[in-house]
Scaffold this active site. Structure first.
Site, short mmCIF file in Angstrom:
data_model
loop_
_atom_site.label_atom_id
_atom_site.label_comp_id
_atom_site.label_asym_id
_atom_site.label_seq_id
_atom_site.Cartn_x
_atom_site.Cartn_y
_atom_site.Cartn_z
N ASP A 1 0.79 -1.24 0.00
CA ASP A 1 0.00 0.00 0.00
C ASP A 1 0.82 1.29 0.00
OD1 ASP A 1 -1.79 -2.02 0.28
OD2 ASP A 1 -2.92 -1.15 1.93
N ASP A 42 -4.62 -0.62 -1.65
CA ASP A 42 -5.95 -0.42 -1.11
C ASP A 42 -6.77 0.09 -2.30
OD1 ASP A 42 -7.20 -0.67 1.38
OD2 ASP A 42 -6.91 1.43 1.92
N HIS A 62 -10.48 0.85 -2.91
CA HIS A 62 -11.84 0.93 -2.38
C HIS A 62 -12.85 1.44 -3.40
CE1 HIS A 62 -10.37 0.13 1.59
NE2 HIS A 62 -9.78 1.30 1.78
N SER A 87 -15.36 1.69 5.26
CA SER A 87 -14.36 2.24 6.18
C SER A 87 -14.32 3.77 6.14
CB SER A 87 -12.97 1.69 5.85
OG SER A 87 -12.45 2.29 4.68
N HIS A 110 -10.33 7.43 1.08
CA HIS A 110 -8.94 7.30 0.61
C HIS A 110 -8.86 6.14 -0.38
CE1 HIS A 110 -9.35 4.38 3.86
NE2 HIS A 110 -8.44 3.67 3.22
N LYS A 128 -6.97 -4.87 -2.94
CA LYS A 128 -7.74 -5.40 -1.80
C LYS A 128 -8.73 -4.38 -1.26
CE LYS A 128 -3.99 -4.33 1.26
NZ LYS A 128 -4.64 -3.15 1.85
N GLU A 145 -14.20 -4.49 5.16
CA GLU A 145 -12.85 -3.96 5.32
C GLU A 145 -11.89 -5.14 5.16
OE1 GLU A 145 -10.70 -2.06 4.72
OE2 GLU A 145 -10.51 -0.55 6.30
N ALA A 173 0.19 0.74 6.27
CA ALA A 173 0.77 1.31 7.47
C ALA A 173 1.08 0.16 8.44
CB ALA A 173 -0.25 2.26 8.12
N CYS A 199 -2.34 -2.59 7.56
CA CYS A 199 -2.16 -3.56 6.48
C CYS A 199 -0.88 -4.38 6.62
CB CYS A 199 -2.25 -2.85 5.15
SG CYS A 199 -3.96 -2.30 4.85
C1 VGL Z 1 -4.71 1.07 5.61
C2 VGL Z 1 -6.06 2.32 6.97
C3 VGL Z 1 -7.08 2.23 6.07
C4 VGL Z 1 -3.36 0.46 5.35
C5 VGL Z 1 -5.73 0.97 4.69
O1 VGL Z 1 -3.01 0.27 4.17
O2 VGL Z 1 -2.64 0.19 6.32
N1 VGL Z 1 -4.88 1.75 6.75
N2 VGL Z 1 -6.91 1.55 4.94
ZN ZN Z 2 -8.33 1.63 3.34
#
Ligand code: VGL
Ligand code: ZN
Length: 213
Positions: A22, A64, A66, A72, A83, A108, A115, A143, A147
């Site tokens: 990510d 990510d 979405h 989320s 995001h 994903k 989520e 992060a 993830c």
């Molecule tokens: C993530 C928060 C929301 C990540 C993804 O990639 O860690 N964190 N969506």
């Molecule tokens: Zn996300």
């Protein structure tokens, strides 16, 4: 005689894959859900990308991805600002990240009502790893406590060895200790934390180059 290179446990070789999690514009400086100092993972990951590419080893980059109305997002009652909406600018990999053309992209959290922090949330990723007989994952990205943690948790549960690229991950730290606790949890689960310097010291980082005439 034992070849010191192949006997080195840090040396990326057959059965290893690099997994970049990510690293997308929305998680970087100026993005919709920017990870503090998230941009710092890019130069480190670029070294791994070059190393794995030079050895023709598999490279995966997850994203990510979405739908616009993902559960989320705050608008739907979720914890995050919108995001990484699929096909949007914020969902792109940044050009600074030197992904090779043969990178395998893993998308994903693509369903509105679910989520999915882990790269293993769909069955697809595991299938692709098994097809290539991959046993060990070098994991970095964003992060740390979402993830990265959930991907490492699932990888270990599925029997993969995990080398955690500790200098190529950064936390969101919604609570100040979240990142540190996640690192500890991953190590407790069996992930081995390594730094690029460890590979340099072990002599693992010479990228194959043509000898000058
Ligand atoms: C993530 C928060 C929301 C990540 C993804 O990639 O860690 N964190 N969506
Ligand atoms: Zn996300």
């Amino acid at each position: 005689m034992v070849d010191s290179v192949s006997a080195n446990p840090l040396f990326p070789g057959l059965g290893d894959a690099l997994v970049v999690i990510d690293v997308q514009r929305d998680f970087l400086a100026g993005g919709a859900l920017s990870v503090p100092r998230g941009d710092e993972v890019i130069p480190v990951l670029n070294r791994y990308l070059k190393l794995f590419e030079s050895r023709s080893l598999p490279i995966f980059a997850s994203r990510d991805w979405h739908p616009r109305t993902h559960c989320s997002f705050a608008e739907q009652g979720g914890p995050w600002p919108a995001h990484c909406v699929r096909d949007s600018f914020g969902a792109e990999f940044p050009p600074e990240l030197q992904l090779p053309s043969q990178v395998q992209v893993v998308s994903k959290a693509t369903e509105p009502d679910r989520e999915a922090y882990s790269d293993f949330a769909g069955k697809d990723f595991d299938d692709r790893l098994q097809e290539r007989q991959i046993r060990r994952l070098f994991v970095g990205g964003l992060a740390t406590e979402y993830c990265v943690l959930e991907t490492v948790r699932d990888a270990v549960a599925r029997g993969y060895a995990v080398l955690l690229l500790i200098d190529a991950i950064r936390p969101l730290n919604v609570m100040p200790e979240d990142g540190r606790l996640a690192e500890e949890e991953m190590v407790r689960l069996g992930a081995v934390p390594i730094r690029w310097e460890d590979l340099v010291r072990a002599g693992c980082t010479q990228v194959a180059t043509r000898r000058p005439l």
